[in-house]
Each structure stands twice: as C-alpha cells, then as structure tokens.
Write a protein that holds these residues in place. Sequence first.
Motif, mmCIF file in Angstrom:
data_model
loop_
_atom_site.group_PDB
_atom_site.id
_atom_site.type_symbol
_atom_site.label_atom_id
_atom_site.label_comp_id
_atom_site.label_asym_id
_atom_site.label_seq_id
_atom_site.Cartn_x
_atom_site.Cartn_y
_atom_site.Cartn_z
ATOM 1 N N VAL A 123 1.050 -1.127 0.005
ATOM 2 C CA VAL A 123 0.093 -0.139 -0.098
ATOM 3 C C VAL A 123 0.904 1.444 -0.058
ATOM 4 C CG1 VAL A 123 -1.513 1.309 1.382
ATOM 5 C CG2 VAL A 123 -1.937 -1.273 1.392
ATOM 6 N N LEU A 139 1.095 5.645 -0.551
ATOM 7 C CA LEU A 139 0.633 6.956 -0.325
ATOM 8 C C LEU A 139 1.315 7.908 -0.939
ATOM 9 C CD1 LEU A 139 -1.327 9.194 0.786
ATOM 10 C CD2 LEU A 139 -0.162 9.302 2.847
ATOM 11 N N HIS A 165 -8.623 2.366 5.289
ATOM 12 C CA HIS A 165 -8.996 1.750 3.845
ATOM 13 C C HIS A 165 -8.578 0.477 3.219
ATOM 14 C CE1 HIS A 165 -11.889 2.608 0.432
ATOM 15 N NE2 HIS A 165 -10.721 2.383 -0.460
ATOM 16 N N ALA A 201 -5.222 11.894 6.517
ATOM 17 C CA ALA A 201 -4.776 11.062 5.386
ATOM 18 C C ALA A 201 -4.232 9.801 5.593
ATOM 19 C CB ALA A 201 -4.128 11.876 4.353
ATOM 20 N N VAL A 202 -3.261 9.745 6.601
ATOM 21 C CA VAL A 202 -2.580 8.450 6.794
ATOM 22 C C VAL A 202 -3.773 7.532 7.413
ATOM 23 C CG1 VAL A 202 -0.780 7.383 8.346
ATOM 24 C CG2 VAL A 202 -0.236 9.445 6.921
ATOM 25 N N ARG A 236 -6.886 7.314 7.228
ATOM 26 C CA ARG A 236 -7.948 6.895 6.166
ATOM 27 C C ARG A 236 -7.182 5.813 5.420
ATOM 28 N NH1 ARG A 236 -11.275 10.820 2.443
ATOM 29 N NH2 ARG A 236 -11.725 8.832 1.801
ATOM 30 N N THR A 237 -5.988 6.043 5.041
ATOM 31 C CA THR A 237 -5.074 5.013 4.227
ATOM 32 C C THR A 237 -5.328 3.750 4.840
ATOM 33 O OG1 THR A 237 -3.602 6.712 3.330
ATOM 34 C CG2 THR A 237 -3.009 4.303 3.298
ATOM 35 N N LEU A 286 0.028 0.751 5.617
ATOM 36 C CA LEU A 286 1.099 1.625 4.627
ATOM 37 C C LEU A 286 2.193 1.111 4.675
ATOM 38 C CD1 LEU A 286 1.050 4.261 3.105
ATOM 39 C CD2 LEU A 286 1.722 5.231 5.133
ATOM 40 N N VAL A 314 -2.989 5.339 -2.547
ATOM 41 C CA VAL A 314 -3.699 6.589 -2.228
ATOM 42 C C VAL A 314 -3.170 7.846 -2.692
ATOM 43 C CG1 VAL A 314 -4.647 7.907 -0.180
ATOM 44 C CG2 VAL A 314 -4.295 5.313 0.076
#
Length: 284
Positions: free
Chosen positions: A15, A17, A86, A79-80, A82-83, A90, A41
């Motif tokens: 994953v 970002l 979801h 944002a992290v 939500r990553t 990460l 993301v």
Amino acid sequence: MSTLPQTAGWLEGDVALVTGGGSGIGKAVALRYLAEGAKVVILGRDQDKLDEVIAGSPAAQNMLGIAADVRDSEALQHAVGRTVEHFGKLDTLVPNAGIWDFNRSITRLSAQELSDSFDELFSINVKGYLLTVQAAWPELVKSRGNVVMTLSNASFHTAGGGPVYTASKFAARGLVNQLAYELAPKVRVNGVAVGGMNTDLRGPESIGLSGRSIADSFARSTITGNNPLIPLHDASVDPTDFTGSYVLFASRRNSGNITGQIIQADGGIAIRGFGDKAAGGDAL
C-alpha cells in the motif's frame, strides 16, 4: 506452445501513499505502483483532479483520493489514518508535492518577493515533506516500510531553478540522509532526483506564478536540448519514464538493503549542464 509463467509485480500486496498525486510525476508514480500490484492513495489539493485520475485508472477499486494540503499537519494525519482504515496498512510513502520558481533569479526578485516566495516554496517543498513523513512514520515502522522522496537535478546542480527552488531541493536532499539515519533500521528512506519533464508543475502564488506550468512555458525542445539521452530515448521527458527508480526503491525484494541513497534520473543533464539556461542569464 508453452507460455511463460505469470509473475507478480514488484509491489504486489503493498500500500502506497503519494502526495501531489493528481498530476505529473506523482500521478505517473501512482499509476506505475498500481500496475506493479500495489494499492495506492493519492493526495492533493484538488479532489476533482484526484477523482479524474482514479476514474481513468485500470483498477479504480485499488485507489483512493484524499484532498489535503501538505502544509496542514492535521490533514496529513487524517490522510494516513484513512489510508490504513481503507487498505489496512501503509508500506510506501512518496513525498512528492512541490512547486517550482521558474528559474527566477535573485536579480529579478524584490526583497518582499524573495521573502514571500521563500516562505511559500519552503513550506511546500521542505516542510511539506517533513510533515508528511512525521504523519506516516509510525505506520511505516509497523510495516517495515519505506519513503521515496521526489528530488530534482537541482538537488545537486545549479540552474535547475532559481536560488529559492535550488535551496529547497538541497534541503530535501539532506532530509533523505537525516531521515534514513533516524528511521533505520525499520524504515528505509531514499530519493529520486528527476530531471526536466513535461508536467503541470506550477510556481509560487506569492509571486504570481501559480497559473503557469512547465508544460505551458517550455517547448519540448527546450527541455530536451540539455539531455544527452533524448536522441535515443525520445520519450524521457514524459513522467512515466521516470517511475522505474521509484519502483526499485519501494520494492523490499529488490532494494531491502538500500537506504539513504539517491538515484539521479535526470537523463544525463548532470553531465552536460544547462549552458546558457542559467537563472541569471544576462540580468547583470
């Protein structure tokens, strides 16, 4: 007829970002990571632009767009979060969002313009990188992940920008070394120093350059004239052709023992230089 066995991508199951993922090299890296098997993301200030990238991707279900400004630490923390919520984790962080000063020489800036453009450009190109890593490092420790920073030929050489941009990219180069030291052994930190490319990279709003992009301002021949590899590799001003180094650094299998390193993916600009394209020109 026998067929070759199907192999997984270099980033299968990871994953990532990517900041500044709505256009340019950020978008190209995000789509390349997707092609290599990662879930991605993308973060940027324009949600519509992010949604457009996702809608045009071959695997929209494996992408998420989050509108945020890299100068906003709370937005980055969100944002992290939500990553991870979801996609579950990460693995790779790509601090990439940035602006350029369009080679604006110190001889062409008033004291106020110099001060204002410095504050704006450094807040995005340097502080934005730091805040992004600060928000993400705990999750990267959990995954034994990595950071891949977008740098520039201006991180090493003159005339890739004016003094403000060049200073910001030298600072980001220092961050690669310092953060690689601080986050070892659990998180690797590397960088890719890209050369000139055909992107939508903009300038500082504070000096009236936010509506101007590299793609609008420079003909293809201007970018390629300083690039020794262009005659044989004509597509190398396209952001897509700069993404391989990002994949290499993100791959545990292929660079798990590499940290604190920078690949100069500049098409050979460093060995030719910019000649009369220097920021000052005939201003003196």
